[in-house]
Design an enzyme around this catalytic site. Sequence first.
Site, PDB file in Angstrom:
ATOM      1  N   LYS A 165       2.457  11.397   7.213  1.00  0.00           N
ATOM      2  CA  LYS A 165       1.606  11.187   8.387  1.00  0.00           C
ATOM      3  C   LYS A 165       2.099  11.867   9.663  1.00  0.00           C
ATOM      4  O   LYS A 165       1.931  13.069   9.809  1.00  0.00           O
ATOM      5  CB  LYS A 165       1.362   9.688   8.580  1.00  0.00           C
ATOM      6  CG  LYS A 165       0.522   9.113   7.422  1.00  0.00           C
ATOM      7  CD  LYS A 165      -0.151   7.788   7.712  1.00  0.00           C
ATOM      8  CE  LYS A 165      -1.158   7.459   6.629  1.00  0.00           C
ATOM      9  NZ  LYS A 165      -0.836   6.318   5.820  1.00  0.00           N
ATOM     10  N   ASP A 215       9.150   2.958   2.173  1.00  0.00           N
ATOM     11  CA  ASP A 215       7.962   3.765   2.471  1.00  0.00           C
ATOM     12  C   ASP A 215       7.667   3.613   3.961  1.00  0.00           C
ATOM     13  O   ASP A 215       7.128   2.593   4.403  1.00  0.00           O
ATOM     14  CB  ASP A 215       6.780   3.292   1.612  1.00  0.00           C
ATOM     15  CG  ASP A 215       5.506   4.099   1.895  1.00  0.00           C
ATOM     16  OD1 ASP A 215       5.456   4.825   2.911  1.00  0.00           O
ATOM     17  OD2 ASP A 215       4.552   3.978   1.098  1.00  0.00           O
ATOM     18  N   PHE A 256       0.851  -1.190   0.000  1.00  0.00           N
ATOM     19  CA  PHE A 256       0.000   0.000   0.000  1.00  0.00           C
ATOM     20  C   PHE A 256       0.881   1.232   0.000  1.00  0.00           C
ATOM     21  O   PHE A 256       1.659   1.451   0.924  1.00  0.00           O
ATOM     22  CB  PHE A 256      -0.958   0.064   1.201  1.00  0.00           C
ATOM     23  CG  PHE A 256      -1.838   1.286   1.111  1.00  0.00           C
ATOM     24  CD1 PHE A 256      -2.987   1.275   0.336  1.00  0.00           C
ATOM     25  CD2 PHE A 256      -1.482   2.476   1.737  1.00  0.00           C
ATOM     26  CE1 PHE A 256      -3.771   2.414   0.182  1.00  0.00           C
ATOM     27  CE2 PHE A 256      -2.266   3.620   1.590  1.00  0.00           C
ATOM     28  CZ  PHE A 256      -3.414   3.589   0.812  1.00  0.00           C
TER      29      PHE A 256
HETATM   30  C1  LIG Z   1      -0.996   6.331   4.339  1.00  0.00           C
HETATM   31  C2  LIG Z   1       0.066   5.742   3.494  1.00  0.00           C
HETATM   32  C3  LIG Z   1       0.386   6.284   2.248  1.00  0.00           C
HETATM   33  C4  LIG Z   1      -0.406   7.394   1.610  1.00  0.00           C
HETATM   34  O1  LIG Z   1      -0.428   8.555   2.348  1.00  0.00           O
HETATM   35  P1  LIG Z   1      -1.582   9.648   2.065  1.00  0.00           P
HETATM   36  O2  LIG Z   1      -1.181  10.797   2.942  1.00  0.00           O
HETATM   37  O3  LIG Z   1      -2.878   9.018   2.456  1.00  0.00           O
HETATM   38  O4  LIG Z   1      -1.525   9.966   0.612  1.00  0.00           O
HETATM   39  C5  LIG Z   1       1.440   5.723   1.559  1.00  0.00           C
HETATM   40  N1  LIG Z   1       2.142   4.698   2.061  1.00  0.00           N
HETATM   41  C6  LIG Z   1       1.864   4.145   3.254  1.00  0.00           C
HETATM   42  C7  LIG Z   1       2.699   3.015   3.757  1.00  0.00           C
HETATM   43  C8  LIG Z   1       0.810   4.636   4.011  1.00  0.00           C
HETATM   44  O5  LIG Z   1       0.492   4.059   5.170  1.00  0.00           O
END
Ligand SMILES: *Cc1c(COP(=O)(O)O)cnc(C)c1O
Length: 414
Positions: free
Chosen positions: A264, A235, A150
């Site tokens: 985040k 990520d 994701f």
């Molecule tokens: C939440 C998330 C994203 C996307 O972030 P947004 O601010 O919602 O665009 C990408 N990668 C990971 C691992 C995430 O948990």
Amino acid sequence: MPTDLIHEERLHTHDFVELENEFGAHNYSPLDVVIDHAEGCWVHDVDGKRYLDCLAAYSAVNQGHCHPKILKALVEQAGKVTLTSRAFRNDQLPLFYKELHELTGYDMALPMNTGAEAVETAVKTARKWGYEVKGIPHDQAEIIVCDNNFHGRTVTIVSFSTERQYREGFGPFTPGFRTIPFGDARALEDAITPNTCGFLVEPIQGEAGIIVPPAGFLKQAAEICRQNRVLLMADEIQSGLGRTGKLFAYMHEGIKPDVLIVGKALAGGFYPVSAILSSWEVLRVYKPGDHGSTFGGNPLGCAVARAAMRVLVEEKLVERSAELGAYFISLLKTLHSAEIKEVRGKGLWIGIELGGPARPYCEALKQEGVLCKETHDHVIRVAPPLVIQRKEIDWAFERIRRVLEKAPKHPHKH
Ligand SMILES: *Cc1c(COP(=O)(O)O)cnc(C)c1O
């Protein structure tokens, strides 16, 4: 309903749910709890009920809701200057860069806003590096990703999702991605070609259900990437900034990714701030005009992120996550329920995998005053703000125990 007939103070949960369903796209299925204020790890709904937040906005509020120091930074900066665009400079961005460097050890950063934008930026960076530094032929660059990844919701990112629903109806897709099973270093090695510029991976997969890869995977992956001149891109938008009991999840394996993606909790849930972090060797591929964002690096976001990083360090949230996470997992492992298949996680990032759908349990937990959200149908994710206290964990555990041990078997069980 005409707005002049709405008396906000007289609205209850069902009124808000109705308004939302009538006027908003239905791209989410939230629990029917309408939150109107919060502090620390507690949230309050419009009917006056209080809940312990065990999701922390997908780890965006690691510092706890409405942290007073971050709030102060937000309000102060909002009264000075909020947006200059990068056409001009502002006094917050350089300090944000320097403090991010001091916190993470990475040479430099490229700031964006949402996580998905930062992932897009990482993809662009790897491709450009691939062409300009590695010498990959024009438009041939490939990036390797993992099954059940994701990384966000833009067209390019869903192009390499393996989740049918994320892609269905959104094609045509961006080419240039290859998928390997998560945790399989051999498969990574086999998938690399002379045109591979990057390997994009979550050190622990969050949305897939808190999937921890076999020990040593990341270390092997880093070595394979190094040998093949492939950028390892981690990520850590959700796993980073203390969530797993280390500042970043990659630190569990003693490696250092070439590109680190953060978002985040970088701004403590007050503001969308994301970035990619890397070396000059990589980021020098950018020259003025190659990439940008109107809001990326804005002074308000930078001031908020600076305060959010300071809170993370001053309140020892990383250490708390390690200690309290181990405690919480040890409690959850004592649960006796035929419904539970596995309890797993690192730090305060815990998945309870069930034999059947997790949603009814999340609904029942809500009734008990604990907010959790199912992920991938069968997993309850437990990820409270890192400011949670031991006695609050005990409080939550008691309720989780009640729900999971006493709940009657789910009617639509396999
Ligand atoms: C939440 C998330 C994203 C996307 O972030 P947004 O601010 O919602 O665009 C990408 N990668 C990971 C691992 C995430 O948990």
